[in-house]
Design a protein around this motif. Sequence first.
Motif, PDB file in Angstrom:
ATOM      1  N   LEU A   1      97.736  49.376  92.531  1.00 32.74           N
ATOM      2  CA  LEU A   1      99.026  48.883  93.006  1.00 32.74           C
ATOM      3  C   LEU A   1      99.495  47.634  92.297  1.00 32.74           C
ATOM      4  CD1 LEU A   1     101.240  49.334  95.164  1.00 32.74           C
ATOM      5  CD2 LEU A   1      99.943  47.830  96.662  1.00 32.74           C
ATOM      6  N   PHE A   2      98.676  46.601  92.302  1.00 37.46           N
ATOM      7  CA  PHE A   2      99.138  45.324  91.800  1.00 37.46           C
ATOM      8  C   PHE A   2      99.141  45.236  90.282  1.00 37.46           C
ATOM      9  CE2 PHE A   2      97.724  43.915  96.123  1.00 37.46           C
ATOM     10  CZ  PHE A   2      99.008  43.703  96.595  1.00 37.46           C
ATOM     11  N   HIS A   3      98.418  46.122  89.613  1.00 31.44           N
ATOM     12  CA  HIS A   3      98.414  46.091  88.149  1.00 31.44           C
ATOM     13  C   HIS A   3      99.412  47.080  87.553  1.00 31.44           C
ATOM     14  CE1 HIS A   3      95.136  43.286  87.511  1.00 31.44           C
ATOM     15  NE2 HIS A   3      94.500  43.871  88.508  1.00 31.44           N
TER      16      HIS A   3
ATOM     17  N   MET B   1     100.350  40.825 100.448  1.00 31.61           N
ATOM     18  CA  MET B   1     101.720  41.349 100.427  1.00 31.61           C
ATOM     19  C   MET B   1     102.721  40.282 100.870  1.00 31.61           C
ATOM     20  SD  MET B   1     101.620  45.388 101.436  1.00 31.61           S
ATOM     21  CE  MET B   1     101.117  45.163 103.139  1.00 31.61           C
ATOM     22  N   CYS B   2     102.337  39.448 101.842  1.00 30.52           N
ATOM     23  CA  CYS B   2     103.200  38.337 102.250  1.00 30.52           C
ATOM     24  C   CYS B   2     103.411  37.366 101.092  1.00 30.52           C
ATOM     25  CB  CYS B   2     102.580  37.602 103.437  1.00 30.52           C
ATOM     26  SG  CYS B   2     102.627  38.502 105.008  1.00 30.52           S
ATOM     27  N   GLU B   3     102.324  37.055 100.402  1.00 30.70           N
ATOM     28  CA  GLU B   3     102.409  36.151  99.259  1.00 30.70           C
ATOM     29  C   GLU B   3     103.315  36.731  98.175  1.00 30.70           C
ATOM     30  OE1 GLU B   3      99.423  33.902  96.067  1.00 30.70           O
ATOM     31  OE2 GLU B   3      98.635  35.352  97.505  1.00 30.70           O
ATOM     32  N   GLU B   4     103.173  38.009  97.954  1.00 25.19           N
ATOM     33  CA  GLU B   4     103.996  38.675  96.940  1.00 25.19           C
ATOM     34  C   GLU B   4     105.481  38.619  97.316  1.00 25.19           C
ATOM     35  OE1 GLU B   4     105.033  43.172  95.641  1.00 25.19           O
ATOM     36  OE2 GLU B   4     103.116  42.816  96.640  1.00 25.19           O
ATOM     37  N   LYS B   5     105.768  38.846  98.588  1.00 21.58           N
ATOM     38  CA  LYS B   5     107.172  38.783  99.044  1.00 21.58           C
ATOM     39  C   LYS B   5     107.742  37.385  98.835  1.00 21.58           C
ATOM     40  CE  LYS B   5     108.639  40.634 102.812  1.00 21.58           C
ATOM     41  NZ  LYS B   5     108.779  41.020 104.235  1.00 21.58           N
ATOM     42  N   MET B   6     106.932  36.373  99.137  1.00 21.78           N
ATOM     43  CA  MET B   6     107.413  34.999  98.972  1.00 21.78           C
ATOM     44  C   MET B   6     107.672  34.680  97.503  1.00 21.78           C
ATOM     45  SD  MET B   6     105.243  32.791 101.797  1.00 21.78           S
ATOM     46  CE  MET B   6     103.637  33.492 101.449  1.00 21.78           C
ATOM     47  N   GLU B   7     106.802  35.153  96.624  1.00 25.86           N
ATOM     48  CA  GLU B   7     106.971  34.878  95.199  1.00 25.86           C
ATOM     49  C   GLU B   7     108.210  35.565  94.635  1.00 25.86           C
ATOM     50  OE1 GLU B   7     103.339  36.081  93.421  1.00 25.86           O
ATOM     51  OE2 GLU B   7     102.271  34.205  93.884  1.00 25.86           O
ATOM     52  N   ARG B   8     108.504  36.763  95.177  1.00 26.74           N
ATOM     53  CA  ARG B   8     109.678  37.503  94.707  1.00 26.74           C
ATOM     54  C   ARG B   8     110.961  37.041  95.378  1.00 26.74           C
ATOM     55  NH1 ARG B   8     107.120  42.565  95.928  1.00 26.74           N
ATOM     56  NH2 ARG B   8     108.921  42.908  97.270  1.00 26.74           N
TER      57      ARG B   8
ATOM     58  N   ASP C   1     111.725  37.870  98.385  1.00 27.64           N
ATOM     59  CA  ASP C   1     112.154  39.070  99.102  1.00 27.64           C
ATOM     60  C   ASP C   1     112.110  38.800 100.607  1.00 27.64           C
ATOM     61  OD1 ASP C   1     112.699  41.575 100.039  1.00 27.64           O
ATOM     62  OD2 ASP C   1     110.843  42.501  99.312  1.00 27.64           O
ATOM     63  N   GLY C   2     113.271  38.713 101.248  1.00 22.09           N
ATOM     64  CA  GLY C   2     113.324  38.493 102.687  1.00 22.09           C
ATOM     65  C   GLY C   2     113.194  37.014 103.037  1.00 22.09           C
ATOM     66  N   ASP C   3     112.898  36.767 104.305  1.00 20.29           N
ATOM     67  CA  ASP C   3     112.791  35.417 104.836  1.00 20.29           C
ATOM     68  C   ASP C   3     111.433  34.816 104.449  1.00 20.29           C
ATOM     69  OD1 ASP C   3     112.616  33.103 106.287  1.00 20.29           O
ATOM     70  OD2 ASP C   3     113.401  33.956 108.144  1.00 20.29           O
ATOM     71  N   LYS C   4     111.453  33.827 103.570  1.00 16.38           N
ATOM     72  CA  LYS C   4     110.205  33.234 103.090  1.00 16.38           C
ATOM     73  C   LYS C   4     109.426  32.567 104.220  1.00 16.38           C
ATOM     74  CE  LYS C   4     110.207  31.429  99.018  1.00 16.38           C
ATOM     75  NZ  LYS C   4     110.381  30.527  97.833  1.00 16.38           N
ATOM     76  N   ALA C   5     110.158  31.901 105.118  1.00 16.02           N
ATOM     77  CA  ALA C   5     109.495  31.219 106.236  1.00 16.02           C
ATOM     78  C   ALA C   5     108.795  32.223 107.145  1.00 16.02           C
ATOM     79  CB  ALA C   5     110.518  30.402 107.028  1.00 16.02           C
TER      80      ALA C   5
END
Length: 335
Positions: free
Chosen positions: A239-241, A272-279, A281-285
């Motif tokens: 997935l991640f690679h 997955m939360c970390e990935e969303k924050m880096e992108r 994507d959505g509410d970072k908080a």
Amino acid sequence: MAEADSSSEELYDESNWVFYKHRVDWKDVVPVPQDDGPFPIVAIAYSEKCYITFFYLQPFAMLKSCEKSERALQLTKDALDLNPANYTVWQYRGEILKHLNKDLVQELAYVKEMIEDNPKNYQVWHHRRVIVEWLQDPSYELSLTKTILSQDAKNYHAWQHRQWIIRTFKLFDNELEYVNHLLEDDIRNNSAWNQRYFVINNTTGFTEEVISRELAFTLDKIKIVTNNESAWNYLRGVLFHHCQDPNVRQTCEELYTSGNNSPFLLAFLIDMCEEKMERGDGDKANSLRHAIQLCEKLTNEYDVIRREYWNYIARNLTQRVNSSEDDALGTKKSN
């Protein structure tokens, strides 16, 4: 013991063992005792048989003379029966085999017996690889490694040899089927998961179609045993690679909401939360809040032994988010 007057094979049978120092056909060789110094700290308690046999292999005896004869070949066999981990003896044996132009298929048979008795001995496996390279014939290798792996499915040396054979001689056909068989026997077999990645990476590669197939395959296995770290690691590798897939996110969230608290699932959700924050994507908080909650669960209930690690992850994620917000605010003010 009476002096031996024969060099027949009977001399080498355990029941009729005759020390080399008593063999007429070895009288021309001066044995050299092993020199451990005047005050050896931890002297090895060799048997007399082992001690005297290796006298004849010391540098100033057979090895220095570089004798390559039938008797020298037999000496290496006797020495290896006593200590199969002696790399120098294997090297010497290889030189003799080549010099005498011996039947290397017979040598493979001999090494097979040695491997069956010493399946985790690196030197034995290395010698076999040398012989296969000389022969350029891998015919016996997949069956041998399969036999050894049937006794110990995670034998590192057998897997290393199998991968070398498959890669060198392009024997990838049917290997995925073999891996599937191993995973059916033991879904937690990390070596089999590793072999699956090895085969795909060296054949089709991770195309879009292959990724889709592998994600579905892995998620099915995870649903069977969610506490299987090997499957989660494989999922990460695919997935991640190689891609992001909404089905993976959905499956993981469904497992979590159903009450599954496998530490590997929780760790994956944090990723997955970390990935969303880096992108962005959505509410970072909200993503950070969820990640912190998962870290607390792992710290206090589901992975207590690594609590300091999860505390560190929680602090690190918080600092990164705060730093990112400060940078954004500073940029906004400067504008």
